[in-house]
Design a protein around this motif. Structure first.
Motif, PDB file in Angstrom:
ATOM      1  N   SER A 161       0.820  -1.204   0.000  1.00  0.00           N
ATOM      2  CA  SER A 161       0.000   0.000   0.000  1.00  0.00           C
ATOM      3  C   SER A 161       0.857   1.258   0.000  1.00  0.00           C
ATOM      4  O   SER A 161       0.537   2.242  -0.682  1.00  0.00           O
ATOM      5  CB  SER A 161      -0.924  -0.014   1.231  1.00  0.00           C
ATOM      6  N   VAL A 162       1.948   1.233   0.745  1.00  0.00           N
ATOM      7  CA  VAL A 162       2.854   2.386   0.774  1.00  0.00           C
ATOM      8  C   VAL A 162       3.500   2.598  -0.594  1.00  0.00           C
ATOM      9  O   VAL A 162       3.653   3.739  -1.055  1.00  0.00           O
ATOM     10  CB  VAL A 162       3.927   2.208   1.867  1.00  0.00           C
ATOM     11  N   LEU A 163       3.870   1.527  -1.266  1.00  0.00           N
ATOM     12  CA  LEU A 163       4.458   1.646  -2.603  1.00  0.00           C
ATOM     13  C   LEU A 163       3.480   2.297  -3.578  1.00  0.00           C
ATOM     14  O   LEU A 163       3.859   3.161  -4.384  1.00  0.00           O
ATOM     15  CB  LEU A 163       4.876   0.262  -3.108  1.00  0.00           C
ATOM     16  N   GLU A 164       2.213   1.882  -3.504  1.00  0.00           N
ATOM     17  CA  GLU A 164       1.220   2.512  -4.374  1.00  0.00           C
ATOM     18  C   GLU A 164       1.055   3.994  -4.033  1.00  0.00           C
ATOM     19  O   GLU A 164       0.929   4.841  -4.922  1.00  0.00           O
ATOM     20  CB  GLU A 164      -0.124   1.797  -4.253  1.00  0.00           C
ATOM     21  N   TRP A 165       1.042   4.300  -2.743  1.00  0.00           N
ATOM     22  CA  TRP A 165       0.870   5.690  -2.304  1.00  0.00           C
ATOM     23  C   TRP A 165       2.027   6.567  -2.775  1.00  0.00           C
ATOM     24  O   TRP A 165       1.838   7.689  -3.227  1.00  0.00           O
ATOM     25  CB  TRP A 165       0.754   5.713  -0.784  1.00  0.00           C
ATOM     26  N   GLY A 200      -2.120   9.789  -3.198  1.00  0.00           N
ATOM     27  CA  GLY A 200      -3.299   9.482  -2.411  1.00  0.00           C
ATOM     28  C   GLY A 200      -3.277  10.249  -1.113  1.00  0.00           C
ATOM     29  O   GLY A 200      -2.307  10.943  -0.794  1.00  0.00           O
ATOM     30  N   LEU A 201      -4.360  10.162  -0.338  1.00  0.00           N
ATOM     31  CA  LEU A 201      -4.433  10.888   0.926  1.00  0.00           C
ATOM     32  C   LEU A 201      -3.409  10.387   1.928  1.00  0.00           C
ATOM     33  O   LEU A 201      -2.731  11.166   2.594  1.00  0.00           O
ATOM     34  CB  LEU A 201      -5.853  10.757   1.511  1.00  0.00           C
ATOM     35  N   HIS A 202      -3.292   9.077   2.053  1.00  0.00           N
ATOM     36  CA  HIS A 202      -2.320   8.479   2.977  1.00  0.00           C
ATOM     37  C   HIS A 202      -2.121   7.021   2.561  1.00  0.00           C
ATOM     38  O   HIS A 202      -2.843   6.499   1.707  1.00  0.00           O
ATOM     39  CB  HIS A 202      -2.798   8.587   4.435  1.00  0.00           C
ATOM     40  N   ALA A 208      -5.159   4.635   2.166  1.00  0.00           N
ATOM     41  CA  ALA A 208      -6.288   5.053   1.331  1.00  0.00           C
ATOM     42  C   ALA A 208      -5.952   4.789  -0.125  1.00  0.00           C
ATOM     43  O   ALA A 208      -6.053   5.663  -0.980  1.00  0.00           O
ATOM     44  CB  ALA A 208      -6.608   6.529   1.556  1.00  0.00           C
ATOM     45  N   THR A 209      -5.544   3.553  -0.393  1.00  0.00           N
ATOM     46  CA  THR A 209      -5.147   3.164  -1.739  1.00  0.00           C
ATOM     47  C   THR A 209      -6.023   2.020  -2.224  1.00  0.00           C
ATOM     48  O   THR A 209      -6.689   1.346  -1.430  1.00  0.00           O
ATOM     49  CB  THR A 209      -3.673   2.722  -1.777  1.00  0.00           C
ATOM     50  N   ALA A 210      -5.991   1.781  -3.528  1.00  0.00           N
ATOM     51  CA  ALA A 210      -6.757   0.672  -4.096  1.00  0.00           C
ATOM     52  C   ALA A 210      -6.225  -0.660  -3.582  1.00  0.00           C
ATOM     53  O   ALA A 210      -6.997  -1.598  -3.355  1.00  0.00           O
ATOM     54  CB  ALA A 210      -6.686   0.728  -5.622  1.00  0.00           C
ATOM     55  N   THR A 211      -4.904  -0.731  -3.392  1.00  0.00           N
ATOM     56  CA  THR A 211      -4.303  -1.961  -2.863  1.00  0.00           C
ATOM     57  C   THR A 211      -4.824  -2.275  -1.478  1.00  0.00           C
ATOM     58  O   THR A 211      -5.208  -3.413  -1.184  1.00  0.00           O
ATOM     59  CB  THR A 211      -2.774  -1.827  -2.819  1.00  0.00           C
ATOM     60  N   TRP A 212      -4.860  -1.257  -0.620  1.00  0.00           N
ATOM     61  CA  TRP A 212      -5.321  -1.483   0.757  1.00  0.00           C
ATOM     62  C   TRP A 212      -6.799  -1.862   0.788  1.00  0.00           C
ATOM     63  O   TRP A 212      -7.208  -2.732   1.550  1.00  0.00           O
ATOM     64  CB  TRP A 212      -5.068  -0.241   1.602  1.00  0.00           C
ATOM     65  N   ARG A 213      -7.608  -1.194  -0.043  1.00  0.00           N
ATOM     66  CA  ARG A 213      -9.036  -1.515  -0.066  1.00  0.00           C
ATOM     67  C   ARG A 213      -9.270  -2.940  -0.537  1.00  0.00           C
ATOM     68  O   ARG A 213     -10.123  -3.654  -0.008  1.00  0.00           O
ATOM     69  CB  ARG A 213      -9.779  -0.519  -0.962  1.00  0.00           C
ATOM     70  N   PHE A 214      -8.505  -3.373  -1.544  1.00  0.00           N
ATOM     71  CA  PHE A 214      -8.658  -4.732  -2.040  1.00  0.00           C
ATOM     72  C   PHE A 214      -8.235  -5.756  -0.985  1.00  0.00           C
ATOM     73  O   PHE A 214      -8.944  -6.741  -0.741  1.00  0.00           O
ATOM     74  CB  PHE A 214      -7.826  -4.936  -3.310  1.00  0.00           C
TER      75      PHE A 214
END
Length: 296
Positions: A210-214, A219-221, A224-230
């Motif tokens: 998630s941090v890598l995507e951010w 993103g906000l933090h 709050a990424t698509a990876t984390w939501r998935f």
């Protein structure tokens, strides 16, 4: 085929302590404590017997569901540590050269571990769980008899509830294993490479992704990424509570067939399919690593 069955049986023999013996001991301890609670009058058998008679269906259904949920949580933890430990056991105990000399491929060895995690190991927990629930039902019925409220009709209702809930438990357990299959395969594959370090890595991996995507996409933090939501969606077992809420409210009688039709109809089978493909890929890659460079 006989060799593969022997490999699965080996996994059961090596890990039956966590998946069979320890749960069986736990059931024995709880049973003894229950008998002591009644014998020293810590529990009023007359009051509990009357309660079981006033709302017998709700008490037994809720009791079965509560114990089954507890056993599934226990199974989840033990399977996580099994995958992190069992997939690296041959490398850790210097048995790798032995298995390399056998006419058994690395893919077959790792597949047997994953199959064991989906069949005989949770099957042991399921059997012990049913035994513990049967004991609970037996104690509850004896309590009603002590209170002078037991009857053949009540006993028949208890038996019907047990049969229905056992079927529900089996189906939900099977679906849970399929839902979390990619997690088990991923932890096992990482354990093949890094051993027990797969435990902290499996916990940190969602955050790292998630941090890598951010960092790369913004993103906000980091959470709050698509990876984390998935990953959050795939971490929560998809159970529809619409029908169960009506049962708990008392507006509808529990029926195993109705629940299973609602549960299976709303289950995300597409995600199960993608998860199975991911699990296959993870095990194949882990087998290739084990074959080419896992001996140290």
């Amino acid at each position: 085929m006989k060799a593969f069955i022997a490999l699965v049986h080996r996994e059961y023999i090596e890990h039956r302590g966590a998946f069979f013996i320890a749960p069986l001991i736990l059931v024995g301890v709880v049973f003894v404590l229950t008998l002591l609670a009644f014998s020293v009058h810590r529990i009023d058998s007359r009051f509990s017997g009357q309660l079981l008679t006033v709302v017998p269906t709700w008490v037994f259904v809720a009791g079965f569901a509560g114990l089954a949920t507890g056993w599934m949580v226990y199974l989840g933890f033990t399977l996580f540590f099994y995958c992190a430990d069992g997939f690296a056991a041959d490398k850790r105990n210097n048995a790798m050269l032995f298995w390399k000399s056998m006419p058994v491929s690395d893919l077959k060895v790792l597949t047997s571990k994953l199959v064991a995690a989906l069949t005989v190991l949770p099957g042991s927990i399921f059997a012990v769980a049913l035994l513990s629930i049967l004991i609970m039902f037996g104690v509850a019925y004896v309590t009603t008899m002590i209170a002078g409220l037991g009857s053949v009709t009540l006993l028949g209702s208890i038996a019907l509830i047990f049969a229905q809930m056992a079927l529900v438990f089996l189906v939900v357990l099977a679906c849970a294993l399929l839902w979390y299959l990619p997690y088990m395969a991923l932890v096992g594959a990482m354990a093949t490479a890094v051993g027990r370090w797969a435990i902290p890595l499996a916990v940190l991996l969602p955050t790292i992704l998630s941090v890598l995507e951010w960092v790369t996409l913004g993103g906000l933090h980091p959470f709050a990424t698509a990876t984390w939501r998935f990953l959050d969606y795939r971490s929560q077992f998809p159970v529809s509570f619409d029908y169960l809420e009506r049962v708990w409210d008392g507006t509808e009688q529990f029926d195993a067939g109705t629940f299973l039709a609602d549960f299976l109809g709303k289950f995300d089978w597409t995600q199960v399919g993608f998860g199975a493909l991911f699990a296959i890929a993870a095990i194949v890659l882990a087998a290739e690593y084990r074959k080419r460079g896992a001996i140290t």
